[in-house]
Design a protein around this motif. Structure first.
Motif, PDB file in Angstrom:
ATOM      1  N   LEU A   1      23.458  48.795 -75.494  1.00  0.00           N
ATOM      2  CA  LEU A   1      22.684  47.941 -74.599  1.00  0.00           C
ATOM      3  C   LEU A   1      21.210  47.906 -75.014  1.00  0.00           C
ATOM      4  O   LEU A   1      20.578  46.850 -74.980  1.00  0.00           O
ATOM      5  N   THR A   2      20.691  49.045 -75.426  1.00  0.00           N
ATOM      6  CA  THR A   2      19.306  49.092 -75.886  1.00  0.00           C
ATOM      7  C   THR A   2      19.137  48.213 -77.123  1.00  0.00           C
ATOM      8  O   THR A   2      18.151  47.469 -77.226  1.00  0.00           O
ATOM      9  N   GLN A   3      20.080  48.247 -78.061  1.00  0.00           N
ATOM     10  CA  GLN A   3      20.009  47.397 -79.254  1.00  0.00           C
ATOM     11  C   GLN A   3      20.054  45.919 -78.877  1.00  0.00           C
ATOM     12  O   GLN A   3      19.329  45.091 -79.447  1.00  0.00           O
ATOM     13  N   PHE A   4      20.906  45.575 -77.911  1.00  0.00           N
ATOM     14  CA  PHE A   4      20.988  44.197 -77.424  1.00  0.00           C
ATOM     15  C   PHE A   4      19.637  43.753 -76.856  1.00  0.00           C
ATOM     16  O   PHE A   4      19.156  42.661 -77.131  1.00  0.00           O
ATOM     17  N   ILE A   5      19.017  44.610 -76.078  1.00  0.00           N
ATOM     18  CA  ILE A   5      17.727  44.288 -75.464  1.00  0.00           C
ATOM     19  C   ILE A   5      16.640  44.182 -76.531  1.00  0.00           C
ATOM     20  O   ILE A   5      15.764  43.308 -76.458  1.00  0.00           O
ATOM     21  N   LEU A   6      16.684  45.040 -77.543  1.00  0.00           N
ATOM     22  CA  LEU A   6      15.736  44.919 -78.655  1.00  0.00           C
ATOM     23  C   LEU A   6      15.866  43.554 -79.329  1.00  0.00           C
ATOM     24  O   LEU A   6      14.863  42.923 -79.680  1.00  0.00           O
ATOM     25  N   ALA A   7      17.100  43.079 -79.506  1.00  0.00           N
ATOM     26  CA  ALA A   7      17.310  41.749 -80.090  1.00  0.00           C
ATOM     27  C   ALA A   7      16.734  40.667 -79.172  1.00  0.00           C
ATOM     28  O   ALA A   7      16.127  39.700 -79.649  1.00  0.00           O
ATOM     29  N   TRP A   8      16.901  40.832 -77.864  1.00  0.00           N
ATOM     30  CA  TRP A   8      16.334  39.878 -76.907  1.00  0.00           C
ATOM     31  C   TRP A   8      14.803  39.845 -77.027  1.00  0.00           C
ATOM     32  O   TRP A   8      14.201  38.778 -77.023  1.00  0.00           O
ATOM     33  N   PHE A   9      14.179  41.016 -77.143  1.00  0.00           N
ATOM     34  CA  PHE A   9      12.727  41.072 -77.313  1.00  0.00           C
ATOM     35  C   PHE A   9      12.308  40.334 -78.582  1.00  0.00           C
ATOM     36  O   PHE A   9      11.284  39.640 -78.601  1.00  0.00           O
ATOM     37  N   ASP A  10      13.095  40.478 -79.657  1.00  0.00           N
ATOM     38  CA  ASP A  10      12.804  39.754 -80.904  1.00  0.00           C
ATOM     39  C   ASP A  10      12.853  38.242 -80.670  1.00  0.00           C
ATOM     40  O   ASP A  10      12.006  37.493 -81.178  1.00  0.00           O
ATOM     41  N   ILE A  11      13.845  37.793 -79.913  1.00  0.00           N
ATOM     42  CA  ILE A  11      13.974  36.359 -79.623  1.00  0.00           C
ATOM     43  C   ILE A  11      12.773  35.876 -78.813  1.00  0.00           C
ATOM     44  O   ILE A  11      12.182  34.839 -79.119  1.00  0.00           O
TER      45      ILE A  11
END
Length: 140
Positions: free
Chosen positions: A34-44
């Motif tokens: 979930l943390t990795q998913f959120i990191l990707a969201w921050f990148d977007i």
């Protein structure tokens, strides 16, 4: 067009919230994912801030819109940032207040036909972990 607009995202902070819903057990078991998913969201979100024309064009293409139309639709949103995320996910932070406001709005207008659930929790651990780790991608 005439009408009464009670709230807009330009006027009311964080009543339009991107959410990810899962069982509490899975949130604990898959916290790293979930943390990795959120990191990707921050990148977007960073890409939207730093290169909106390209991002809007790609999203608009997927939606069958023009980039200008999508930009206009997106323009009405009050955008979050890292500081807002920190404030929202702090213990007893802004999400607690936003959840209460959203529940109140849903109780006031029952056109949706259901009583809103009030037993849903907010697991801030994956977001707070992502906030601690996130670094902006460097422009190519």
């Amino acid at each position: 067009m005439k009408g009464n607009i009670p709230y807009t995202t330009k006027d009311v902070n964080s009543l339009v919230i991107d959410i990810l819903v899962t069982r509490s057990g899975l949130a604990k078991e898959k916290q790293a994912e979930l943390t990795q998913f959120i990191l990707a969201w921050f990148d977007i979100m960073h890409a939207v801030k730093t290169n909106p024309t390209e991002v809007f064009a790609k999203v608009a293409e997927q939606l069958g819109q023009t980039g200008a139309d999508f930009r206009a639709d997106y323009g009405g949103l009050k955008k979050g940032d890292m500081a807002m995320n920190r404030q929202m996910f702090a213990r007893e932070g802004g999400l607690v207040e936003a959840k209460a406001k959203i529940l109140a709005l849903l109780r006031e207008d029952m056109r949706h036909g259901r009583m809103p659930r009030e037993d849903l929790g907010i697991a801030g651990e994956p977001v707070n972990a992502a906030l601690a780790q996130w670094k902006p991608l460097q422009a190519k």
